[in-house]
Design an enzyme around this catalytic site. Structure first.
Site, PDB file in Angstrom:
ATOM      1  N   LYS A 238       0.831  -1.209   0.000  1.00  0.00           N
ATOM      2  CA  LYS A 238       0.000   0.000   0.000  1.00  0.00           C
ATOM      3  C   LYS A 238       0.863   1.255   0.000  1.00  0.00           C
ATOM      4  CE  LYS A 238      -2.012  -1.307   3.768  1.00  0.00           C
ATOM      5  NZ  LYS A 238      -1.362  -2.622   3.912  1.00  0.00           N
ATOM      6  N   GLU A 455       6.296 -34.169  15.470  1.00  0.00           N
ATOM      7  CA  GLU A 455       6.225 -33.686  14.087  1.00  0.00           C
ATOM      8  C   GLU A 455       5.609 -34.741  13.171  1.00  0.00           C
ATOM      9  OE1 GLU A 455       6.522 -30.673  13.510  1.00  0.00           O
ATOM     10  OE2 GLU A 455       7.410 -30.218  15.464  1.00  0.00           O
TER      11      GLU A 455
HETATM   12  P1  ADP Z   1       2.170  -2.039   3.242  1.00  0.00           P
HETATM   13  O1  ADP Z   1       2.263  -0.554   3.263  1.00  0.00           O
HETATM   14  O2  ADP Z   1       0.986  -2.548   2.505  1.00  0.00           O
HETATM   15  O3  ADP Z   1       2.295  -2.664   4.579  1.00  0.00           O
HETATM   16  P2  ADP Z   1       4.619  -1.744   1.851  1.00  0.00           P
HETATM   17  O4  ADP Z   1       4.198  -0.896   0.725  1.00  0.00           O
HETATM   18  O5  ADP Z   1       5.286  -1.046   2.973  1.00  0.00           O
HETATM   19  O6  ADP Z   1       3.405  -2.586   2.410  1.00  0.00           O
HETATM   20  O7  ADP Z   1       5.540  -2.904   1.288  1.00  0.00           O
HETATM   21  C1  ADP Z   1       6.789  -3.170   1.819  1.00  0.00           C
HETATM   22  C2  ADP Z   1       7.754  -3.583   0.741  1.00  0.00           C
HETATM   23  O8  ADP Z   1       7.353  -4.806   0.146  1.00  0.00           O
HETATM   24  C3  ADP Z   1       7.804  -2.608  -0.396  1.00  0.00           C
HETATM   25  O9  ADP Z   1       8.728  -1.599  -0.146  1.00  0.00           O
HETATM   26  C4  ADP Z   1       8.231  -3.480  -1.552  1.00  0.00           C
HETATM   27  O10 ADP Z   1       9.622  -3.640  -1.576  1.00  0.00           O
HETATM   28  C5  ADP Z   1       7.604  -4.806  -1.233  1.00  0.00           C
HETATM   29  N1  ADP Z   1       6.320  -4.973  -1.933  1.00  0.00           N
HETATM   30  C6  ADP Z   1       5.110  -5.099  -1.341  1.00  0.00           C
HETATM   31  N2  ADP Z   1       4.156  -5.267  -2.265  1.00  0.00           N
HETATM   32  C7  ADP Z   1       4.748  -5.220  -3.473  1.00  0.00           C
HETATM   33  C8  ADP Z   1       4.284  -5.319  -4.816  1.00  0.00           C
HETATM   34  N3  ADP Z   1       2.988  -5.502  -5.108  1.00  0.00           N
HETATM   35  N4  ADP Z   1       5.187  -5.219  -5.813  1.00  0.00           N
HETATM   36  C9  ADP Z   1       6.485  -5.044  -5.547  1.00  0.00           C
HETATM   37  N5  ADP Z   1       6.985  -4.939  -4.306  1.00  0.00           N
HETATM   38  C10 ADP Z   1       6.147  -5.032  -3.258  1.00  0.00           C
HETATM   39 ZN    ZN Z   2       3.606 -28.940  17.007  1.00  0.00          ZN
END
Ligand code: ADP
Ligand code: ZN
Ligand code: MG
Length: 636
Positions: A238, A455
């Site tokens: 996001k 396990e």
């Molecule tokens: P949120 O804000 O939804 O918690 P973030 O935008 O902070 O997630 O995502 C964290 C990192 O994960 C991003 O900086 C990126 O590197 C990676 N990431 C997450 N979603 C995507 C996506 N759809 N495409 C590429 N990278 C992603």
């Molecule tokens: Zn267990």
């Protein structure tokens, strides 16, 4: 790799910005430097004044003075009482070879009865009564006495500014200087850095288009939605998406986390919001992004949030006011993100505010592959690496987890001094991400044996349940907090679960405990997290998903864990929930024990194989247990 979020450039400014015009010239060094300069100037002035003030003229004997007067070598004197200060025409040597002097002081003895006055007038010496010591001027005295106070005031202003901006600067009638914003060095984040959520990108394209040429929209009299809310689980991209919208449109991006508005000093959240929006309007078109808006945007009267209710509400109201103030043509678009769209105050999602809600979900298989591709752009991959295969084995993982996976693999390759990342680093990194890091623990043989059965219990029941996720790996190498791990992942992404599947999951989760019970007749602490998992599942089944006849098809337990129980349902209903949860878990445990007893030979075989090999892969595990692996045709 996407650019990192730029740092905040002022401590009292709770937002960051990128892509905004370059900063106006800033006072070099800022406040600390100014304070230092003030100290230096003050010290210098003080020294200079005291240098001027205190005579460093040598004191000469009265005899010597008389001699010089007689010789006509004195030009002028100041006198006060018997103290005399004066100046010579020509420098005279001091006694004891201490150099020459022209200025001097001396003391006329009270008993001297020379005719000093006549002599002085005769020799044409200018005589001034007072001051013997050159007095400091009135101004200098004032300066010196005021200096400490000035210093204190400076210090106070400095501290006040650091703390909150509002107080100190406001009291002095001066507004904080316009916020300096940084131009991001290098490439900005765009849609090229986002993958797997194409439908979301599509929805945001309107916003990008509007920001790119607001004029076309204005001419058409079209109004842009005031705000777009991105909702979805953590790590789905996001924040990334919001930055990408700004980068794609090429407009400045102001970002602040909602909690940052209220973290520092109580009472300034609202003014911060005002400042932020004013700043954004000034350089519109621009994007204002408010991350984690649920921290301030929860339903009022719900669970207590950060910084008390009033603070949250004021800050939230200010955001709403700012958004209501948009005429729609300013070109400021507000994006917000939340993990919990369900707890947001309806006032936020009213038309004209965040009236567009965009759901961001974890990526599907194709999306995962695309995300892996993005995050391995700068990682040298071996020819043999099959990202599609990695994507297949990572259902449910979010973009953030996949990014982490790629990075772990690269770290491993460096550690092994390889030139490239191979499939083996990727699968090992996946193991580490999914199971936790290996721990070098020496386990006593007794306990190792028990762990092997524990396990094997999980694994065997996982294999026996129809429709359960296939077992991928069993290990008794200690990892993370666990002594052993059984990993099951679905063949394809799942979006909804049947009651039968959930029961199977509970039976599998209880399998470890059941195996210890069946084989050793004991209960250990090793099943804590298994029980937690089972409880979570059964609570959902009974309280939220209508899978219990007795409780009925209603929500008896709130989804929001912070909301207290009991407000949602009557005590009798909660009693029923409790009863039903117990019933289902008991049934599942019974079933687990029965199946393990019936398949004791398979259980023993799995446990022996584990003790011998420590880790069993999918095919090996199924073969050892003598259970055919039912390959379901992968969908999509
Ligand atoms: P949120 O804000 O939804 O918690 P973030 O935008 O902070 O997630 O995502 C964290 C990192 O994960 C991003 O900086 C990126 O590197 C990676 N990431 C997450 N979603 C995507 C996506 N759809 N495409 C590429 N990278 C992603
Ligand atoms: Zn267990
Ligand atoms: Mg985020």
């Amino acid at each position: 790799m996407a650019n990192p979020v730029p740092p905040r450039d002022r401590t009292d400014q709770p937002w960051r910005s990128e892509g905004a015009p370059p900063p106006k010239k800033k006072m070099p060094g800022g406040w600390p430097a100014l304070l230092l300069a003030a100290c230096v100037v003050f010290l210098a002035a003080f020294l200079a004044l005291s240098y001027l003030g205190d005579g460093d003229e040598p004191t000469v004997s009265y005899t010597e003075f008389s001699k010089q007067v007689t010789a006509g070598n004195v030009t002028k004197i100041y006198a006060k009482g018997d103290a005399i200060q004066g100046q010579l025409k020509n420098a005279q040597p001091l006694p004891d070879d201490k150099g020459d002097y022209t200025k001097f002081t001396t003391q006329r003895p009270a008993f001297a009865d020379d005719d000093l006055w006549q002599q002085l007038t005769r020799k044409g010496v200018t005589v001034t009564a007072e001051p013997v010591v050159v007095q400091r001027g009135f101004l200098a005295n004032l300066l010196i006495s005021l200096a400490p106070i000035a210093l204190l005031v400076l210090l106070w202003v400095f501290l006040a500014r650091r703390m909150g901006g509002g107080m100190g600067a406001g009291a002095l009638g001066r507004k904080a200087p316009p916020k300096p914003v940084e131009l991001m060095a290098g490439r900005r984040t765009t849609f090229d850095d986002v993958a797997g959520i194409d439908e979301v990108e599509g929805e945001l394209n309107d916003v990008v288009d509007f920001l790119k040429n607001p004029k076309a929209y204005r001419d058409m009299g079209a109004r842009m939605p005031g705000g777009v809310l991105l909702a979805g689980p953590p790590g789905t991209g996001k924040t990334l998406l919001a930055r990408a919208v700004a980068g794609e449109a090429g407009v400045p991006f102001f970002s602040a986390s909602a909690s940052e508005f209220i973290e520092m000093i109580v009472g300034v959240g609202a003014s911060r919001v005002r400042e932020l929006f004013a700043e954004a309007r000034k350089i519109a078109p621009a994007i204002v992004f408010i991350d984690e808006i649920d921290t301030i945007g929860r339903v009022r009267g719900g669970g207590a949030g950060l910084g008390g209710h009033d603070e949250r509400e004021q800050t939230l109201n200010q955001i709403l006011t700012e958004m209501d103030g948009f005429t729609g043509s300013e070109g400021v678009v507000v994006l917000a993100a939340t993990n919990r769209a369900d707890v947001l105050d309806p006032a936020l999602t009213r038309p004209g505010r965040f009236d567009r809600i965009v759901q961001v979900s974890p990526p599907d298989r194709g999306g995962r592959e695309a995300i892996l591709r993005i995050h391995t752009r700068e990682i040298p991959l071996a020819e043999t690496v099959d990202l599609a295969q990695v994507a297949r084995t990572t259902p449910g993982m979010t973009g953030a987890e996949l990014a982490n996976l790629a990075n772990e693999a690269a770290l491993l390759a460096v550690k092994r001094q390889q030139r490239e990342v191979t499939q083996s680093e990727l699968s090992e990194a996946l193991e580490k991400v999914q199971l936790g890091a290996e721990r070098p623990l020496v386990i006593p043989p007794e306990e190792r044996r028990r762990t092997a059965y524990h396990e094997s219990g999980h694994a065997l029941l996982g294999m026996l349940q129809p429709g359960a996720d296939p077992v991928r790996k069993i290990t008794i190498v200690p990892r993370g907090r666990a002594l052993g791990v059984t990993l099951s992942t679905p063949d394809a992404d799942r979006y909804a679960f049947t009651e039968e599947y959930l029961r199977g999951r509970i039976i599998g989760a209880l399998g470890g405990m059941a195996a210890e019970h069946v084989v050793f007749g004991i209960v250990t602490t090793g099943s804590e997290s298994d029980l937690e998992q089972a409880t979570r599942l059964v609570r959902g089944m009974v309280g939220r998903w209508g899978m219990s006849e007795r409780v009925g098809r209603l929500t008896a337990i709130p989804g929001d864990a912070q909301e207290p129980y009991g407000l949602v349902a009557a005590p009798a209903t909660l009693d029923a929930v409790d009863h039903e949860m117990r019933r289902i878990v008991d049934e599942c445990y019974e079933s687990a024990c029965r199946q393990l007893r019936d398949n004791r030979d398979r259980l023993d075989a799995l446990a022996e194989a584990l003790l011998a090999n420590e880790t069993l892969e999918e095919a090996e595990a199924y073969r050892t247990a003598g259970i055919p692996r039912l390959m379901k045709e992968e969908s999509a």
